[in-house]
Design a protein around this motif. Structure first.
Motif, PDB file in Angstrom:
ATOM      1  N   THR A 110       0.805  -1.189  -0.150  1.00  9.61           N
ATOM      2  CA  THR A 110       0.040  -0.139   0.030  1.00  9.61           C
ATOM      3  C   THR A 110       0.923   1.255  -0.182  1.00  9.61           C
ATOM      4  O   THR A 110       0.243   2.420  -0.095  1.00  9.61           O
ATOM      5  CB  THR A 110      -0.752  -0.113   1.090  1.00  9.61           C
ATOM      6  N   ASN A 111       2.198   1.193   0.090  1.00  9.09           N
ATOM      7  CA  ASN A 111       2.839   2.342   0.174  1.00  9.09           C
ATOM      8  C   ASN A 111       4.339   2.153  -0.124  1.00  9.09           C
ATOM      9  O   ASN A 111       4.815   1.044  -0.306  1.00  9.09           O
ATOM     10  CB  ASN A 111       3.090   2.936   1.577  1.00  9.09           C
ATOM     11  N   SER A 112       5.210   3.149  -0.169  1.00 11.69           N
ATOM     12  CA  SER A 112       6.759   3.087  -0.807  1.00 11.69           C
ATOM     13  C   SER A 112       7.285   4.187  -0.215  1.00 11.69           C
ATOM     14  O   SER A 112       6.487   5.154   0.091  1.00 11.69           O
ATOM     15  CB  SER A 112       6.894   2.958  -2.055  1.00 11.69           C
ATOM     16  N   ASP A 113       8.397   4.081   0.165  1.00 13.23           N
ATOM     17  CA  ASP A 113       9.416   5.106   0.631  1.00 13.23           C
ATOM     18  C   ASP A 113      10.307   5.863  -0.515  1.00 13.23           C
ATOM     19  O   ASP A 113      11.148   5.088  -1.077  1.00 13.23           O
ATOM     20  CB  ASP A 113      10.420   4.633   1.620  1.00 13.23           C
ATOM     21  N   GLY A 114      10.069   7.001  -0.837  1.00 10.58           N
ATOM     22  CA  GLY A 114      10.680   7.650  -2.065  1.00 10.58           C
ATOM     23  C   GLY A 114      10.045   9.076  -2.513  1.00 10.58           C
ATOM     24  O   GLY A 114       9.942   9.645  -1.264  1.00 10.58           O
ATOM     25  N   ILE A 115       9.683   9.320  -3.772  1.00  7.93           N
ATOM     26  CA  ILE A 115       9.659  10.420  -4.161  1.00  7.93           C
ATOM     27  C   ILE A 115       8.430  10.410  -5.129  1.00  7.93           C
ATOM     28  O   ILE A 115       8.140   9.387  -5.736  1.00  7.93           O
ATOM     29  CB  ILE A 115      10.538  11.162  -4.550  1.00  7.93           C
ATOM     30  N   ASP A 116       7.585  11.368  -4.994  1.00 10.32           N
ATOM     31  CA  ASP A 116       6.466  11.419  -6.084  1.00 10.32           C
ATOM     32  C   ASP A 116       6.177  12.800  -6.630  1.00 10.32           C
ATOM     33  O   ASP A 116       6.459  13.632  -5.923  1.00 10.32           O
ATOM     34  CB  ASP A 116       5.193  10.682  -5.777  1.00 10.32           C
ATOM     35  N   GLY A 117       5.680  12.963  -7.814  1.00  6.43           N
ATOM     36  CA  GLY A 117       5.111  14.035  -8.247  1.00  6.43           C
ATOM     37  C   GLY A 117       3.583  14.207  -8.779  1.00  6.43           C
ATOM     38  O   GLY A 117       3.293  13.298  -9.331  1.00  6.43           O
ATOM     39  N   LYS A 118       3.225  15.362  -8.570  1.00  6.45           N
ATOM     40  CA  LYS A 118       1.740  15.468  -9.206  1.00  6.45           C
ATOM     41  C   LYS A 118       1.594  16.679  -9.993  1.00  6.45           C
ATOM     42  O   LYS A 118       2.100  17.782  -9.648  1.00  6.45           O
ATOM     43  CB  LYS A 118       0.636  15.507  -8.146  1.00  6.45           C
ATOM     44  N   TRP A 119       0.615  16.610 -11.047  1.00  6.13           N
ATOM     45  CA  TRP A 119       0.594  17.506 -11.998  1.00  6.13           C
ATOM     46  C   TRP A 119      -0.880  17.697 -12.264  1.00  6.13           C
ATOM     47  O   TRP A 119      -1.229  16.622 -13.146  1.00  6.13           O
ATOM     48  CB  TRP A 119       1.468  17.683 -13.215  1.00  6.13           C
ATOM     49  N   SER A 120      -1.700  18.670 -12.242  1.00  3.17           N
ATOM     50  CA  SER A 120      -3.250  18.849 -12.615  1.00  3.17           C
ATOM     51  C   SER A 120      -3.386  19.897 -13.637  1.00  3.17           C
ATOM     52  O   SER A 120      -2.650  20.897 -13.606  1.00  3.17           O
ATOM     53  CB  SER A 120      -3.903  19.039 -11.347  1.00  3.17           C
ATOM     54  N   GLN A 121      -4.384  19.687 -14.552  1.00  5.15           N
ATOM     55  CA  GLN A 121      -4.842  20.623 -15.285  1.00  5.15           C
ATOM     56  C   GLN A 121      -6.140  20.276 -15.730  1.00  5.15           C
ATOM     57  O   GLN A 121      -6.845  19.361 -15.536  1.00  5.15           O
ATOM     58  CB  GLN A 121      -4.212  20.223 -16.843  1.00  5.15           C
ATOM     59  N   SER A 122      -6.898  21.610 -16.014  1.00  4.34           N
ATOM     60  CA  SER A 122      -8.364  21.391 -16.210  1.00  4.34           C
ATOM     61  C   SER A 122      -8.510  21.868 -17.640  1.00  4.34           C
ATOM     62  O   SER A 122      -7.847  23.017 -18.071  1.00  4.34           O
ATOM     63  CB  SER A 122      -9.220  22.416 -15.340  1.00  4.34           C
ATOM     64  N   PHE A 123      -9.436  21.329 -18.385  1.00  3.07           N
ATOM     65  CA  PHE A 123      -9.639  21.394 -19.763  1.00  3.07           C
ATOM     66  C   PHE A 123     -11.187  21.070 -20.125  1.00  3.07           C
ATOM     67  O   PHE A 123     -11.405  19.935 -19.707  1.00  3.07           O
ATOM     68  CB  PHE A 123      -8.719  20.831 -20.617  1.00  3.07           C
ATOM     69  N   GLY A 124     -11.889  21.683 -20.719  1.00  5.89           N
ATOM     70  CA  GLY A 124     -13.218  21.397 -21.198  1.00  5.89           C
ATOM     71  C   GLY A 124     -14.028  20.723 -20.081  1.00  5.89           C
ATOM     72  O   GLY A 124     -14.867  19.821 -20.409  1.00  5.89           O
ATOM     73  N   GLY A 125     -14.041  21.319 -18.972  1.00 10.38           N
ATOM     74  CA  GLY A 125     -14.721  20.618 -17.889  1.00 10.38           C
ATOM     75  C   GLY A 125     -14.198  19.413 -17.296  1.00 10.38           C
ATOM     76  O   GLY A 125     -14.779  18.861 -16.375  1.00 10.38           O
ATOM     77  N   PHE A 126     -12.995  19.032 -17.777  1.00 11.17           N
ATOM     78  CA  PHE A 126     -12.515  17.665 -17.225  1.00 11.17           C
ATOM     79  C   PHE A 126     -11.147  18.436 -16.186  1.00 11.17           C
ATOM     80  O   PHE A 126     -10.685  19.414 -16.446  1.00 11.17           O
ATOM     81  CB  PHE A 126     -11.904  17.017 -18.146  1.00 11.17           C
ATOM     82  N   ARG A 127     -11.039  17.633 -15.127  1.00  9.99           N
ATOM     83  CA  ARG A 127      -9.715  17.775 -14.470  1.00  9.99           C
ATOM     84  C   ARG A 127      -8.839  16.622 -14.519  1.00  9.99           C
ATOM     85  O   ARG A 127      -9.382  15.330 -14.129  1.00  9.99           O
ATOM     86  CB  ARG A 127     -10.370  18.017 -13.011  1.00  9.99           C
ATOM     87  N   ASN A 128      -7.751  16.777 -15.020  1.00  9.29           N
ATOM     88  CA  ASN A 128      -6.762  15.594 -15.249  1.00  9.29           C
ATOM     89  C   ASN A 128      -5.695  15.753 -14.229  1.00  9.29           C
ATOM     90  O   ASN A 128      -5.091  16.731 -14.114  1.00  9.29           O
ATOM     91  CB  ASN A 128      -6.360  15.434 -16.709  1.00  9.29           C
ATOM     92  N   THR A 129      -5.271  14.684 -13.587  1.00  8.83           N
ATOM     93  CA  THR A 129      -4.189  14.594 -12.595  1.00  8.83           C
ATOM     94  C   THR A 129      -3.121  13.314 -13.072  1.00  8.83           C
ATOM     95  O   THR A 129      -3.701  12.240 -13.218  1.00  8.83           O
ATOM     96  CB  THR A 129      -4.608  14.589 -11.115  1.00  8.83           C
ATOM     97  N   VAL A 130      -1.928  13.935 -13.269  1.00 13.15           N
ATOM     98  CA  VAL A 130      -0.938  12.985 -13.392  1.00 13.15           C
ATOM     99  C   VAL A 130       0.082  12.632 -12.424  1.00 13.15           C
ATOM    100  O   VAL A 130       0.470  13.693 -11.721  1.00 13.15           O
ATOM    101  CB  VAL A 130      -0.303  13.316 -14.614  1.00 13.15           C
ATOM    102  N   GLN A 131       0.263  11.346 -11.974  1.00 13.11           N
ATOM    103  CA  GLN A 131       1.340  11.036 -10.617  1.00 13.11           C
ATOM    104  C   GLN A 131       2.222  10.067 -11.032  1.00 13.11           C
ATOM    105  O   GLN A 131       1.993   9.347 -11.687  1.00 13.11           O
ATOM    106  CB  GLN A 131       0.400  10.645  -9.578  1.00 13.11           C
ATOM    107  N   ALA A 132       3.326  10.455 -10.742  1.00 21.40           N
ATOM    108  CA  ALA A 132       4.564   9.514 -11.182  1.00 21.40           C
ATOM    109  C   ALA A 132       5.487   9.446 -10.056  1.00 21.40           C
ATOM    110  O   ALA A 132       5.521  10.229  -8.907  1.00 21.40           O
ATOM    111  CB  ALA A 132       5.294  10.297 -12.158  1.00 21.40           C
ATOM    112  N   TRP A 133       5.978   7.982  -9.758  1.00 22.20           N
ATOM    113  CA  TRP A 133       6.575   8.210  -8.292  1.00 22.20           C
ATOM    114  C   TRP A 133       7.890   7.026  -8.714  1.00 22.20           C
ATOM    115  O   TRP A 133       7.858   6.214  -9.611  1.00 22.20           O
ATOM    116  CB  TRP A 133       5.725   7.359  -7.480  1.00 22.20           C
ATOM    117  N   PHE A 134       8.586   6.889  -7.807  1.00 24.01           N
ATOM    118  CA  PHE A 134       9.830   6.291  -7.649  1.00 24.01           C
ATOM    119  C   PHE A 134      10.133   5.874  -6.111  1.00 24.01           C
ATOM    120  O   PHE A 134      10.339   6.629  -5.364  1.00 24.01           O
ATOM    121  CB  PHE A 134      11.092   6.658  -8.260  1.00 24.01           C
ATOM    122  N   GLY A 135      10.533   4.362  -5.768  1.00 25.06           N
ATOM    123  CA  GLY A 135      10.626   4.307  -4.145  1.00 25.06           C
ATOM    124  C   GLY A 135      11.240   2.877  -3.961  1.00 25.06           C
ATOM    125  O   GLY A 135      11.399   2.144  -5.058  1.00 25.06           O
TER     126      GLY A 135
END
Length: 385
Positions: free
Chosen positions: A169-194
């Motif tokens: 359920t978890n890892s020790d490391g780093i992650d990043g999130k980037w969200s954008q809104s367009f055309g009524g949608f909300r998109n969130t990308v998350q990448a991680w390493f650990g």
């Protein structure tokens, strides 16, 4: 708490959108004199559960790390679903924040010794771009962030056939999130390493096996619009068993996990489904473990009527090329009763059928378990505070 309760309608989707950190931010906790300058907030959640099993040749466990449950030695268990958790959130300024979540649940050593589930520091470059360092929840499935929070979900527990396919359920490391809104949608990308070290799992004779995960990396994408939420996730990791020097090297088992899930929740009713694929390969054909794959699926739907939410669910993991097949399917019916503020009571009845050569996700398997079927009944009290 009144404000929190007003923003927590009895809808699975809204509760997931707010998520636990936002919910706890509304709870009373250590703060400065002015609430607007609150730095620390403290809250928590828990489940008091009891279940019974008609199986007498295997124990029903809710995740791969539990050593026992209702079944072979006892028909009833009050430990498999029971857990308690506390969370501390820190909001330093508009950029810096942190979270610490401690959970007490049954471990591989048959105890309720608390463990740190989350512990990370977050830096937000903008409201839509952030990075975290520390112990972070793995976004492997649709409701990974709230899978332990019974109150956040309609079902009594996340379906084993999918969520125990890759049980970490978890890892020790780093992650990043980037969200954008367009055309009524909300998109969130998350990448991680650990990585994850010192993981203990039950093994034969009441002992435990310890292993580590390394080179854990992955990406997930979550799309939201109105009542619809979709999440796709993919990650790869490597399990390491330390072997005696005579073997020449440690045993390495590689995993690739893919999932795609969606929930549509307009309020009065909801439907939710998810598919998952797990692939495995190893460094050498040891211990009867050839490469293989498993495919899983779950679906749930329900209707809300005042304080009650009756629901039906189905989940399965199919036969695979793995030596130890976990083929299992579960048909469930239940009802959730929101009888008091920030509390619910659930009754869930399940029929579990195992594949012809499979012990499914049961532990302490005895002869005759494979290919059998039986029933599980669960009563669970969920709460947040």
């Amino acid at each position: 708490m009144n404000t929190l309760h007003a923003q927590f309608p009895r809808t699975t989707r809204r509760l997931r959108q707010l998520a636990l950190p936002l919910a706890l931010a509304a709870l009373p906790g250590a703060a400065l004199a002015d609430d607007s300058n609150k730095i620390f907030t403290v809250g928590g959640f828990g489940t008091l559960g009891v279940n019974t099993s008609s199986f007498d040749n295997g124990d029903f466990a809710v995740n791969p790390f539990q050593p026992t449950g209702a079944g072979t030695k006892k028909q009833w268990s009050a430990t498999t679903d029971t857990l308690a958790a506390m969370q501390v959130d820190a909001k330093i300024d508009e950029h810096w924040s942190g979270v610490l979540q401690v959970v007490s649940s049954m471990t591989a050593e048959n105890s309720f010794e608390p463990h740190i589930e989350w512990a990370n520091i977050k830096y937000a470059f903008t409201p839509d771009l952030s990075v975290r360092v520390g112990r972070i929840a793995l976004p492997s499935f649709l409701v990974s962030d709230t899978r332990l929070v019974g109150y956040a979900n309609t079902w009594a527990r996340a379906p084993q056939e999918t969520y125990s396919l890759y049980g970490l359920t978890n890892s020790d490391g780093i992650d990043g999130k980037w969200s954008q809104s367009f055309g009524g949608f909300r998109n969130t990308v998350q990448a991680w390493f650990g990585r994850a070290k010192g993981i203990k799992a039950p093994s034969a004779g009441g002992t435990t096996t310890e292993f580590s995960m390394r080179k854990m990396r992955g990406i997930s994408d979550t799309v939201e619009k109105g009542a619809l939420t979709i999440r796709a996730s993919a990650h790869i990791s490597q399990l390491v068993f330390e072997l005696p020097a005579s073997y020449g090297s440690d045993l390495l088992i590689g995993y690739k996990n893919y999932s795609l899930g969606a929930i549509y929740d307009p309020g009065t009713w909801f439907v939710q489904g998810e598919v998952a694929l797990l692939k495995r390969w190893i460094s050498a054909p040891l211990f009867g473990m050839p490469p293989g794959s498993e495919r899983a699926f779950n679906a749930i739907g329900g209707y809300r009527y005042n304080a009650f939410t009756p629901y039906l669910a189905y989940s399965r993991v199919g036969n695979s090329t793995m030596a130890a097949s976990r083929a299992q399917r579960t048909t469930a019916a239940g009802v959730r009763w929101d009888f008091y503020k920030n509390m619910d009571l659930k009754l869930q009845l399940e029929h579990v059928a195992l594949g012809a050569k499979s012990a499914g996700f049961f532990v302490n398997a005895k002869p005759g378990l494979a290919g059998s079927s039986g029933n599980i009944a669960t009563l669970a009290l969920d709460f947040i505070y």
